[in-house]
Design a protein around this motif. Sequence first.
Motif, PDB file in Angstrom:
ATOM      1  N   PHE A   3       0.655  -1.400   0.153  1.00 26.29           N
ATOM      2  CA  PHE A   3       0.291   0.021   0.381  1.00 26.29           C
ATOM      3  C   PHE A   3       0.496   1.662   0.391  1.00 26.29           C
ATOM      4  N   TYR A   4       1.801   0.875   0.952  1.00 22.91           N
ATOM      5  CA  TYR A   4       2.984   2.771   1.078  1.00 22.91           C
ATOM      6  C   TYR A   4       3.773   2.053  -0.433  1.00 22.91           C
ATOM      7  N   SER A   5       4.128   1.826  -1.457  1.00 24.00           N
ATOM      8  CA  SER A   5       4.166   1.927  -3.064  1.00 24.00           C
ATOM      9  C   SER A   5       3.094   2.622  -3.954  1.00 24.00           C
ATOM     10  N   PHE A   6       1.696   2.379  -3.652  1.00 26.12           N
ATOM     11  CA  PHE A   6       0.906   2.105  -4.227  1.00 26.12           C
ATOM     12  C   PHE A   6       0.378   3.764  -4.160  1.00 26.12           C
ATOM     13  N   PHE A   7       0.811   3.914  -2.444  1.00 21.91           N
ATOM     14  CA  PHE A   7      -0.224   5.610  -2.162  1.00 21.91           C
ATOM     15  C   PHE A   7       0.953   6.134  -2.884  1.00 21.91           C
ATOM     16  N   LYS A   8       2.610   6.295  -3.340  1.00 19.39           N
ATOM     17  CA  LYS A   8       3.564   6.818  -3.221  1.00 19.39           C
ATOM     18  C   LYS A   8       3.474   6.887  -5.175  1.00 19.39           C
ATOM     19  N   SER A   9       2.627   6.331  -5.254  1.00 16.30           N
ATOM     20  CA  SER A   9       2.451   6.525  -7.067  1.00 16.30           C
ATOM     21  C   SER A   9       1.460   7.437  -7.157  1.00 16.30           C
ATOM     22  N   GLY A  27      -8.490  16.852  -0.561  1.00 15.99           N
ATOM     23  CA  GLY A  27      -7.287  17.557  -0.679  1.00 15.99           C
ATOM     24  C   GLY A  27      -6.636  16.968  -1.929  1.00 15.99           C
ATOM     25  N   THR A  28      -4.598  17.474  -2.141  1.00 14.46           N
ATOM     26  CA  THR A  28      -4.358  16.582  -2.994  1.00 14.46           C
ATOM     27  C   THR A  28      -3.361  16.167  -2.492  1.00 14.46           C
ATOM     28  N   LEU A  29      -2.629  14.835  -2.428  1.00  9.63           N
ATOM     29  CA  LEU A  29      -2.188  14.297  -1.922  1.00  9.63           C
ATOM     30  C   LEU A  29      -0.590  14.463  -1.916  1.00  9.63           C
ATOM     31  N   HIS A  30       0.325  15.435  -1.339  1.00  7.95           N
ATOM     32  CA  HIS A  30       1.610  15.479  -1.172  1.00  7.95           C
ATOM     33  C   HIS A  30       2.367  14.815  -1.028  1.00  7.95           C
ATOM     34  N   SER A  31       2.227  13.901   0.314  1.00  6.20           N
ATOM     35  CA  SER A  31       3.414  12.937   0.339  1.00  6.20           C
ATOM     36  C   SER A  31       2.571  11.871   0.827  1.00  6.20           C
ATOM     37  N   VAL A  32       3.018  10.303   1.964  1.00  2.00           N
ATOM     38  CA  VAL A  32       2.936   9.595   2.694  1.00  2.00           C
ATOM     39  C   VAL A  32       3.743   8.771   2.336  1.00  2.00           C
ATOM     40  N   ASP A  33       3.863   8.212   4.131  1.00  2.00           N
ATOM     41  CA  ASP A  33       5.537   7.465   4.735  1.00  2.00           C
ATOM     42  C   ASP A  33       4.326   6.459   4.645  1.00  2.00           C
ATOM     43  N   GLN A  34       5.952   5.654   5.391  1.00  2.00           N
ATOM     44  CA  GLN A  34       6.329   3.844   5.878  1.00  2.00           C
ATOM     45  C   GLN A  34       5.005   3.688   6.504  1.00  2.00           C
ATOM     46  N   PHE A  61      -1.446  17.549   8.148  1.00  2.00           N
ATOM     47  CA  PHE A  61      -1.584  16.538   8.015  1.00  2.00           C
ATOM     48  C   PHE A  61      -1.815  15.247   9.037  1.00  2.00           C
ATOM     49  N   ILE A  62      -2.187  14.161   8.003  1.00  2.00           N
ATOM     50  CA  ILE A  62      -3.372  13.573   8.602  1.00  2.00           C
ATOM     51  C   ILE A  62      -1.950  11.740   9.227  1.00  2.00           C
ATOM     52  N   ARG A  63      -2.676  11.452  10.765  1.00  2.00           N
ATOM     53  CA  ARG A  63      -1.720   9.941  10.972  1.00  2.00           C
ATOM     54  C   ARG A  63      -2.704   9.344  10.781  1.00  2.00           C
ATOM     55  N   GLY A  64      -1.307   7.804  10.265  1.00  2.00           N
ATOM     56  CA  GLY A  64      -1.989   6.674   9.445  1.00  2.00           C
ATOM     57  C   GLY A  64      -3.422   6.535  10.384  1.00  2.00           C
ATOM     58  N   SER A  65      -3.240   6.535  11.332  1.00  2.00           N
ATOM     59  CA  SER A  65      -3.804   4.985  12.696  1.00  2.00           C
ATOM     60  C   SER A  65      -5.266   5.781  12.594  1.00  2.00           C
ATOM     61  N   VAL A  66      -5.346   7.466  12.077  1.00  2.00           N
ATOM     62  CA  VAL A  66      -7.093   7.578  12.575  1.00  2.00           C
ATOM     63  C   VAL A  66      -7.799   7.987  10.979  1.00  2.00           C
ATOM     64  N   VAL A  67      -7.579   7.264   9.946  1.00  2.00           N
ATOM     65  CA  VAL A  67      -8.032   7.058   9.156  1.00  2.00           C
ATOM     66  C   VAL A  67      -8.770   5.974   8.266  1.00  2.00           C
ATOM     67  N   ARG A  68     -10.011   6.631   8.654  1.00  2.00           N
ATOM     68  CA  ARG A  68     -11.006   5.102   8.403  1.00  2.00           C
ATOM     69  C   ARG A  68     -10.531   4.325   6.500  1.00  2.00           C
ATOM     70  N   TYR A  69     -11.009   5.592   5.806  1.00  2.00           N
ATOM     71  CA  TYR A  69     -11.220   5.342   4.240  1.00  2.00           C
ATOM     72  C   TYR A  69     -10.524   6.144   3.671  1.00  2.00           C
ATOM     73  N   ILE A  70      -9.877   5.712   2.435  1.00  2.44           N
ATOM     74  CA  ILE A  70      -9.267   6.808   1.289  1.00  2.44           C
ATOM     75  C   ILE A  70     -10.357   6.373   0.210  1.00  2.44           C
ATOM     76  N   GLN A  71     -10.623   8.066  -0.436  1.00  4.44           N
ATOM     77  CA  GLN A  71     -11.350   8.192  -1.916  1.00  4.44           C
ATOM     78  C   GLN A  71      -9.872   8.071  -3.144  1.00  4.44           C
ATOM     79  N   LEU A  72      -9.940   6.941  -3.660  1.00  5.48           N
ATOM     80  CA  LEU A  72      -9.189   7.088  -4.888  1.00  5.48           C
ATOM     81  C   LEU A  72      -9.781   7.956  -6.323  1.00  5.48           C
ATOM     82  N   PRO A  73      -9.799   8.184  -7.336  1.00  9.79           N
ATOM     83  CA  PRO A  73     -10.106   8.556  -8.046  1.00  9.79           C
ATOM     84  C   PRO A  73     -10.273   7.526  -8.745  1.00  9.79           C
TER      85      PRO A  73
END
Length: 96
Positions: A3-9, A27-34, A61-73
């Motif tokens: 998922f990290y590699s996928f979100f980096k793309s 919003g526009t995805l600026h960065s994601v970490d491991q 900045f959103i901490r990964g543990s508080v994310v429920r869903y990410i809707q992608l294009p």
Amino acid sequence: MLFYSFFKSLVGKDVVVELKNDLSIHGTLHSVDQFLNIKLTDISVTDPDRYPHMLSVKNCFIRGSVVRYIQLPADECDTQLLQDTARKEASQNKKK
């Protein structure tokens, strides 16, 4: 790491992040970490009447543990590639 590699793309694409407290941020995805922490730019809240204090925020900045869903294009999500990669990763983990 899949998922990290996928979100980096997807850096630079518009996404909607729904948090566990029911706040949805577009919003526009600026960065994601491991840890799948996410940084968004040019954000807007999908329900500004409920969260008026978020109207003045432009980046977050959103901490990964508080994310429920990410809707992608839809046009950016290659489901066949994701399925193939997940199968390969699962078979490699079985061998270990």
